[in-house]
Design a protein around this motif. Structure first.
Motif, PDB file in Angstrom:
ATOM      1  N   GLY A   2      34.202 -19.379  10.904  1.00 23.48           N
ATOM      2  CA  GLY A   2      33.444 -19.100   9.233  1.00 23.48           C
ATOM      3  C   GLY A   2      34.403 -18.184   8.575  1.00 23.48           C
ATOM      4  O   GLY A   2      35.576 -17.786   9.092  1.00 23.48           O
ATOM      5  N   ARG A   3      33.909 -17.963   7.289  1.00 27.35           N
ATOM      6  CA  ARG A   3      34.797 -17.184   6.401  1.00 27.35           C
ATOM      7  C   ARG A   3      33.848 -16.475   5.508  1.00 27.35           C
ATOM      8  O   ARG A   3      32.624 -16.767   4.838  1.00 27.35           O
ATOM      9  CB  ARG A   3      35.255 -18.201   5.458  1.00 27.35           C
ATOM     10  CG  ARG A   3      36.530 -17.492   4.556  1.00 27.35           C
ATOM     11  CD  ARG A   3      37.482 -18.382   3.765  1.00 27.35           C
ATOM     12  NE  ARG A   3      38.264 -18.955   4.730  1.00 27.35           N
ATOM     13  CZ  ARG A   3      39.457 -19.660   4.727  1.00 27.35           C
ATOM     14  NH1 ARG A   3      39.504 -20.341   3.548  1.00 27.35           N
ATOM     15  NH2 ARG A   3      40.253 -19.802   5.603  1.00 27.35           N
ATOM     16  N   GLY A   4      34.191 -14.951   5.637  1.00 22.59           N
ATOM     17  CA  GLY A   4      33.318 -13.995   4.950  1.00 22.59           C
ATOM     18  C   GLY A   4      33.990 -13.797   3.616  1.00 22.59           C
ATOM     19  O   GLY A   4      34.793 -14.374   2.929  1.00 22.59           O
ATOM     20  N   ASN A   5      33.303 -12.607   3.129  1.00 19.66           N
ATOM     21  CA  ASN A   5      33.917 -12.343   1.544  1.00 19.66           C
ATOM     22  C   ASN A   5      35.562 -11.998   1.737  1.00 19.66           C
ATOM     23  O   ASN A   5      36.192 -12.459   0.686  1.00 19.66           O
ATOM     24  CB  ASN A   5      33.062 -11.077   1.172  1.00 19.66           C
ATOM     25  CG  ASN A   5      31.725 -11.558   0.420  1.00 19.66           C
ATOM     26  OD1 ASN A   5      31.647 -12.526  -0.174  1.00 19.66           O
ATOM     27  ND2 ASN A   5      30.516 -10.711   0.717  1.00 19.66           N
ATOM     28  N   PHE A   6      35.703 -11.398   2.655  1.00 20.34           N
ATOM     29  CA  PHE A   6      37.235 -10.804   2.549  1.00 20.34           C
ATOM     30  C   PHE A   6      38.115 -11.471   3.712  1.00 20.34           C
ATOM     31  O   PHE A   6      39.170 -10.997   3.735  1.00 20.34           O
ATOM     32  CB  PHE A   6      37.086  -9.288   2.680  1.00 20.34           C
ATOM     33  CG  PHE A   6      36.438  -8.865   1.644  1.00 20.34           C
ATOM     34  CD1 PHE A   6      37.494  -8.933   0.333  1.00 20.34           C
ATOM     35  CD2 PHE A   6      35.541  -7.965   1.895  1.00 20.34           C
ATOM     36  CE1 PHE A   6      36.645  -8.100  -0.681  1.00 20.34           C
ATOM     37  CE2 PHE A   6      34.653  -7.413   0.706  1.00 20.34           C
ATOM     38  CZ  PHE A   6      35.217  -7.573  -0.596  1.00 20.34           C
ATOM     39  N   GLY A   7      37.612 -12.336   4.356  1.00 17.62           N
ATOM     40  CA  GLY A   7      38.626 -12.854   5.680  1.00 17.62           C
ATOM     41  C   GLY A   7      37.813 -13.896   6.539  1.00 17.62           C
ATOM     42  O   GLY A   7      36.502 -14.057   6.450  1.00 17.62           O
ATOM     43  N   ASP A   8      38.649 -14.575   7.432  1.00 14.48           N
ATOM     44  CA  ASP A   8      38.174 -15.386   8.347  1.00 14.48           C
ATOM     45  C   ASP A   8      37.341 -14.725   9.480  1.00 14.48           C
ATOM     46  O   ASP A   8      37.613 -13.724   9.961  1.00 14.48           O
ATOM     47  CB  ASP A   8      39.350 -16.222   8.752  1.00 14.48           C
ATOM     48  CG  ASP A   8      39.920 -17.392   7.901  1.00 14.48           C
ATOM     49  OD1 ASP A   8      39.126 -17.535   6.939  1.00 14.48           O
ATOM     50  OD2 ASP A   8      41.349 -17.319   8.021  1.00 14.48           O
ATOM     51  N   VAL A   9      36.583 -15.452  10.132  1.00 12.04           N
ATOM     52  CA  VAL A   9      35.822 -14.890  11.058  1.00 12.04           C
ATOM     53  C   VAL A   9      35.972 -15.857  12.433  1.00 12.04           C
ATOM     54  O   VAL A   9      35.922 -16.971  12.539  1.00 12.04           O
ATOM     55  CB  VAL A   9      34.118 -14.830  10.746  1.00 12.04           C
ATOM     56  CG1 VAL A   9      33.622 -14.149  11.891  1.00 12.04           C
ATOM     57  CG2 VAL A   9      34.075 -14.160   9.445  1.00 12.04           C
ATOM     58  N   TYR A  10      36.192 -15.203  13.814  1.00 10.71           N
ATOM     59  CA  TYR A  10      36.697 -15.839  14.851  1.00 10.71           C
ATOM     60  C   TYR A  10      35.469 -15.511  15.661  1.00 10.71           C
ATOM     61  O   TYR A  10      34.772 -14.251  15.859  1.00 10.71           O
ATOM     62  CB  TYR A  10      37.852 -15.437  15.270  1.00 10.71           C
ATOM     63  CG  TYR A  10      38.984 -15.681  14.340  1.00 10.71           C
ATOM     64  CD1 TYR A  10      39.646 -16.884  14.410  1.00 10.71           C
ATOM     65  CD2 TYR A  10      39.461 -14.810  13.276  1.00 10.71           C
ATOM     66  CE1 TYR A  10      40.399 -17.462  13.530  1.00 10.71           C
ATOM     67  CE2 TYR A  10      40.766 -15.180  12.474  1.00 10.71           C
ATOM     68  CZ  TYR A  10      41.076 -16.331  12.426  1.00 10.71           C
ATOM     69  OH  TYR A  10      42.168 -16.757  11.710  1.00 10.71           O
ATOM     70  N   LYS A  11      35.283 -16.310  16.799  1.00  8.22           N
ATOM     71  CA  LYS A  11      34.623 -15.863  17.880  1.00  8.22           C
ATOM     72  C   LYS A  11      35.618 -15.391  19.016  1.00  8.22           C
ATOM     73  O   LYS A  11      36.321 -15.868  19.350  1.00  8.22           O
ATOM     74  CB  LYS A  11      33.623 -17.144  18.271  1.00  8.22           C
ATOM     75  CG  LYS A  11      32.859 -16.817  19.537  1.00  8.22           C
ATOM     76  CD  LYS A  11      32.282 -18.426  20.214  1.00  8.22           C
ATOM     77  CE  LYS A  11      31.552 -18.239  21.297  1.00  8.22           C
ATOM     78  NZ  LYS A  11      31.005 -19.421  21.973  1.00  8.22           N
ATOM     79  N   ALA A  12      35.132 -14.356  19.561  1.00  9.42           N
ATOM     80  CA  ALA A  12      35.958 -13.768  20.951  1.00  9.42           C
ATOM     81  C   ALA A  12      35.027 -13.541  21.811  1.00  9.42           C
ATOM     82  O   ALA A  12      33.804 -13.344  21.779  1.00  9.42           O
ATOM     83  CB  ALA A  12      36.891 -12.677  20.281  1.00  9.42           C
ATOM     84  N   TYR A  13      35.633 -12.799  23.264  1.00  7.84           N
ATOM     85  CA  TYR A  13      34.739 -12.517  24.238  1.00  7.84           C
ATOM     86  C   TYR A  13      35.284 -10.979  24.398  1.00  7.84           C
ATOM     87  O   TYR A  13      36.546 -10.635  24.482  1.00  7.84           O
ATOM     88  CB  TYR A  13      35.130 -13.007  25.591  1.00  7.84           C
ATOM     89  CG  TYR A  13      34.051 -12.545  26.557  1.00  7.84           C
ATOM     90  CD1 TYR A  13      32.756 -12.991  26.575  1.00  7.84           C
ATOM     91  CD2 TYR A  13      34.615 -11.700  27.645  1.00  7.84           C
ATOM     92  CE1 TYR A  13      31.787 -12.492  27.788  1.00  7.84           C
ATOM     93  CE2 TYR A  13      33.977 -11.320  28.688  1.00  7.84           C
ATOM     94  CZ  TYR A  13      32.425 -11.701  28.722  1.00  7.84           C
ATOM     95  OH  TYR A  13      31.710 -11.273  29.680  1.00  7.84           O
ATOM     96  N   ASP A  14      34.421  -9.987  24.210  1.00 12.62           N
ATOM     97  CA  ASP A  14      34.745  -8.581  24.395  1.00 12.62           C
ATOM     98  C   ASP A  14      34.242  -8.062  25.755  1.00 12.62           C
ATOM     99  O   ASP A  14      33.492  -8.170  26.451  1.00 12.62           O
ATOM    100  CB  ASP A  14      33.675  -7.605  23.563  1.00 12.62           C
ATOM    101  CG  ASP A  14      34.296  -6.372  23.419  1.00 12.62           C
ATOM    102  OD1 ASP A  14      34.328  -5.709  24.435  1.00 12.62           O
ATOM    103  OD2 ASP A  14      34.587  -5.753  22.401  1.00 12.62           O
TER     104      ASP A  14
END
Length: 252
Positions: A2-14
């Motif tokens: 996705g894309r938020g107000n200030f940048g792209d959003v990624y899925k990751a594993y912590d």
């Protein structure tokens, strides 16, 4: 994802948390003017702890990129849910979403925080169908009894008092009731797949908001949904109910 107000959003594993997370990546080299706003968003998120607000985990910088690690909401947004359900949700689903968003808003408003960008795309769904408010990039802090004067939000969902104050250059200030108006517009969005004035250009639609009659939920809606919608979309913010008051409505 996705894309938020200030940048792209990624899925990751912590690896440390041992679970999936969402990471917002922001190029700070190209965001000089926005860094104070980003820091405000981070500081705000760090202080929030509520079941209906997305959790912040950590922030770090590599080279010129800032990474904000957040809770991952596996079921997407209410905007995704709307598309999946052919642009119309059942009243029982609408009631459930509204109740959870109101719980989140009640918490935010008790801390004198305005979200200022309530819409389907910013309402996320976590595992177990838990509703979460997200994207605090334009949220504002109220100081005591003083309101906000800045002109932010997404045009179609914006409350009339924000537009009026900007257009007339009045010194009146808006408060947390702007979130309630946006919630009413979101109710229409989730019930019909459209927002009022969506056929107009954003700027034109924006300046129509104070002049037009308040929009209404579909005519075939239940009495209680209509009652709730009318209350949210009262043009006078003083008469518009608070989140706590709306939680007592029969629709909820």
């Amino acid at each position: 994802i996705g894309r938020g107000n200030f940048g792209d959003v990624y899925k990751a594993y912590d690896l440390r948390l041992q679970k999936n997370v969402a990471i917002k990546a922001i190029n700070i080299e190209h965001s000089d003017d926005e860094i104070p706003v980003l820091l405000q968003e981070i500081n705000l998120l760090r202080s929030l702890r509520n079941p209906n607000i997305t959790n912040w985990y950590k922030t770090f910088i590599i080279d010129v990129t800032m990474f904000i690690v957040m809770e991952y909401c596996s079921e997407g947004s209410c905007s995704d849910l709307l598309k999946f359900n052919r642009n119309s949700l059942e009243e029982s689903v609408l009631s459930y979403i509204m109740k959870n968003v109101l719980e989140g808003l009640k918490y935010l408003h008790s801390l004198n925080i305005i979200h200022r960008d309530i819409k389907a795309a910013n309402i996320l769904i976590a595992k177990g169908n838990v509703i979460k408010l997200a994207d605090f990039g334009v949220s504002g802090q109220l100081n005591g009894n003083t309101g906000r004067k800045t002109f932010v939000g997404t045009p179609y969902w914006m409350a009339p008092e924000i537009v009026t104050d900007c257009k007339s250059l009045k010194k009146d200030q808006y408060d947390e009731k702007v979130d309630i108006w946006s919630l009413g517009i979101t109710l229409i969005e989730l019930g019909t797949g459209k927002v009022p004035n969506n056929d107009k250009e954003p700027l034109k639609a924006l300046f129509e908001i104070p002049k037009m009659e308040p929009p209404r939920v579909p005519k075939n809606s239940s009495y209680y949904m209509k009652e709730f919608g009318v209350a949210c979309l009262c043009k006078d913010p003083v008469m518009r109910p608070s989140a706590a008051e709306l939680l007592k409505f029969k629709f909820i």
